[in-house]
Design an enzyme around this catalytic site. Structure first.
Site, PDB file in Angstrom:
ATOM      1  N   PRO A  18       0.818  -1.219   0.000  1.00 52.68           N
ATOM      2  CA  PRO A  18       0.000   0.000   0.000  1.00 52.68           C
ATOM      3  C   PRO A  18       0.855   1.274   0.000  1.00 52.68           C
ATOM      4  O   PRO A  18       0.341   2.361  -0.232  1.00 52.68           O
ATOM      5  CB  PRO A  18      -0.840  -0.113   1.282  1.00 52.68           C
ATOM      6  CG  PRO A  18      -0.192  -1.170   2.101  1.00 52.68           C
ATOM      7  CD  PRO A  18       0.590  -2.053   1.183  1.00 52.68           C
ATOM      8  N   ARG A  49      -4.453  -8.212 -20.180  1.00 54.37           N
ATOM      9  CA  ARG A  49      -5.467  -7.938 -21.210  1.00 54.37           C
ATOM     10  C   ARG A  49      -4.975  -6.933 -22.244  1.00 54.37           C
ATOM     11  O   ARG A  49      -5.552  -6.789 -23.304  1.00 54.37           O
ATOM     12  CB  ARG A  49      -6.800  -7.512 -20.577  1.00 54.37           C
ATOM     13  CG  ARG A  49      -6.808  -6.192 -19.888  1.00 54.37           C
ATOM     14  CD  ARG A  49      -7.993  -6.066 -18.963  1.00 54.37           C
ATOM     15  NE  ARG A  49      -9.261  -6.243 -19.648  1.00 54.37           N
ATOM     16  CZ  ARG A  49      -9.851  -5.332 -20.406  1.00 54.37           C
ATOM     17  NH1 ARG A  49      -9.283  -4.159 -20.571  1.00 54.37           N
ATOM     18  NH2 ARG A  49     -11.009  -5.572 -20.986  1.00 54.37           N
ATOM     19  N   ASP A  94     -11.414   1.474 -23.870  1.00 56.04           N
ATOM     20  CA  ASP A  94     -11.782   1.346 -22.456  1.00 56.04           C
ATOM     21  C   ASP A  94     -11.446   2.625 -21.699  1.00 56.04           C
ATOM     22  O   ASP A  94     -10.572   3.386 -22.113  1.00 56.04           O
ATOM     23  CB  ASP A  94     -10.971   0.214 -21.801  1.00 56.04           C
ATOM     24  CG  ASP A  94     -11.626  -1.149 -21.962  1.00 56.04           C
ATOM     25  OD1 ASP A  94     -12.808  -1.201 -22.310  1.00 56.04           O
ATOM     26  OD2 ASP A  94     -10.927  -2.159 -21.730  1.00 56.04           O
TER      27      ASP A  94
HETATM   28  N1  SAM Z   1       1.619  -2.815   7.423  1.00 54.61           N
HETATM   29  C1  SAM Z   1       1.496  -2.492   6.033  1.00 54.61           C
HETATM   30  C2  SAM Z   1       1.338  -0.997   5.869  1.00 54.61           C
HETATM   31  O1  SAM Z   1       0.682  -0.380   6.730  1.00 54.61           O
HETATM   32  O2  SAM Z   1       1.790  -0.434   4.854  1.00 54.61           O
HETATM   33  C3  SAM Z   1       0.306  -3.203   5.429  1.00 54.61           C
HETATM   34  C4  SAM Z   1       0.514  -4.665   5.283  1.00 54.61           C
HETATM   35  S1  SAM Z   1      -0.844  -5.491   4.516  1.00 54.61           S
HETATM   36  C5  SAM Z   1      -1.832  -5.951   5.895  1.00 54.61           C
HETATM   37  C6  SAM Z   1      -0.159  -6.986   3.982  1.00 54.61           C
HETATM   38  C7  SAM Z   1       0.242  -7.059   2.526  1.00 54.61           C
HETATM   39  O3  SAM Z   1      -0.881  -6.886   1.710  1.00 54.61           O
HETATM   40  C8  SAM Z   1       1.232  -6.014   2.062  1.00 54.61           C
HETATM   41  O4  SAM Z   1       2.554  -6.366   2.370  1.00 54.61           O
HETATM   42  C9  SAM Z   1       0.978  -5.983   0.573  1.00 54.61           C
HETATM   43  O5  SAM Z   1       1.680  -6.991  -0.107  1.00 54.61           O
HETATM   44  C10 SAM Z   1      -0.518  -6.284   0.479  1.00 54.61           C
HETATM   45  N2  SAM Z   1      -1.341  -5.069   0.301  1.00 54.61           N
HETATM   46  C11 SAM Z   1      -2.283  -4.602   1.138  1.00 54.61           C
HETATM   47  N3  SAM Z   1      -2.867  -3.514   0.662  1.00 54.61           N
HETATM   48  C12 SAM Z   1      -2.307  -3.266  -0.538  1.00 54.61           C
HETATM   49  C13 SAM Z   1      -2.520  -2.268  -1.536  1.00 54.61           C
HETATM   50  N4  SAM Z   1      -3.396  -1.280  -1.368  1.00 54.61           N
HETATM   51  N5  SAM Z   1      -1.773  -2.324  -2.659  1.00 54.61           N
HETATM   52  C14 SAM Z   1      -0.862  -3.310  -2.836  1.00 54.61           C
HETATM   53  N6  SAM Z   1      -0.628  -4.277  -1.927  1.00 54.61           N
HETATM   54  C15 SAM Z   1      -1.342  -4.265  -0.788  1.00 54.61           C
END
Ligand code: SAM
Length: 242
Positions: free
Chosen positions: A76, A141, A156
């Protein structure tokens, strides 16, 4: 988590046609202890577990095809994934997508592997599997030959920097709601013009930020002026079937 989406529809077809090859790996393959542990407690304390660097580095080193591989870490905290990045990724020969879990990756993972850190949106999911599927679907895609009708990806939403025009199908009248008469006219030029105008209208109403980033063509400027004159901000009106 991957089998359903990878075995259906467009992702399935891309693989059947040999246009994409997708392999799912378990990080535990690259552990060396009896319990195949991939996580550990965070330095400094606090809740949750952190993905250890050793299995992730070993996995990438085993799977990498030299410089043609791009390592993507789903997080994230990454840069926002969008259509432009999907287009760029679709041109790359080999992607390694790293899915986090728990509190995420030990920070030396993206640093040391020079990973492209991508986020699919400003919310936190439980793991990187769904984000990886989002990236895969949006990217695959766009590979030429994957979609039956090549033109559909080009029109799209986002492909041209705008939201796409609205679509209608039969019946012409449904519960008192009609269809824009021009779509039934058979006049392809008028239909193309109407669609462009509706794409501009939609984008201006719903995503003015996108419109601000595009350079309108002469036709777009003419259509935007028409929308102004019609008072589109107030909803506008048009002839429909009854
Ligand atoms: N503690 C992290 C933080 O606050 O940034 C969040 C960890 S999340 C619970 C666990 C995993 O989910 C991340 O390491 C990532 O691989 C994935 N993940 C969760 N949300 C995501 C998003 N919005 N975009 C991409 N990957 C995400």
């Amino acid at each position: 988590m991957f089998q359903g989406p990878l075995q259906e529809s467009i992702l399935r077809r891309a693989q059947d046609k040999g246009l994409a090859e997708i392999r799912v790996h378990d990080l535990r393959t690259w552990t060396h202890d009896r319990h195949r542990v991939v996580d550990d407690v965070p330095y400094g304390g606090g809740a949750g577990m952190v993905l250890k660097p050793e299995p992730v580095f070993e996995a990438v080193e085993a799977l990498r095809h030299g410089p043609e591989s791009t390592v993507v870490a789903l997080t994230p905290q990454g840069i926002p994934f969008g259509q432009r990045l999907a287009d760029e990724l679709s041109r790359l020969p080999h992607l390694i997508l790293l899915c986090g879990r728990y509190e995420g990756f030990d920070d030396r993972i993206p640093q040391g592997l020079q990973a492209l850190e991508l986020s699919i949106g400003d919310y936190v999911l439980s793991g990187g599997e769904v984000p990886a599927l989002v990236v895969l679907d949006a990217t695959i895609r766009l590979i030429p030959g994957v979609l039956g009708d090549e033109t559909s990806a080009l029109t799209d939403s986002f492909a041209m920097g705008l939201l796409e025009h609205p679509h209608f199908t039969r019946p012409p009248s449904f519960r008192g709601m009609g269809v824009p008469a021009v779509l039934l006219s058979g006049d392809h030029q008028a239909i193309a013009r109407w669609r462009r105008k509706q794409a501009l209208r939609r984008t201006r109403e719903r995503r003015p930020d996108l419109l601000a980033r595009t350079t309108p063509s002469d036709l777009d400027q003419e259509l935007l002026a028409e929308l102004d004159a019609e008072g589109v901000a107030m909803g506008g009106s048009e002839e429909t079937t009854r």
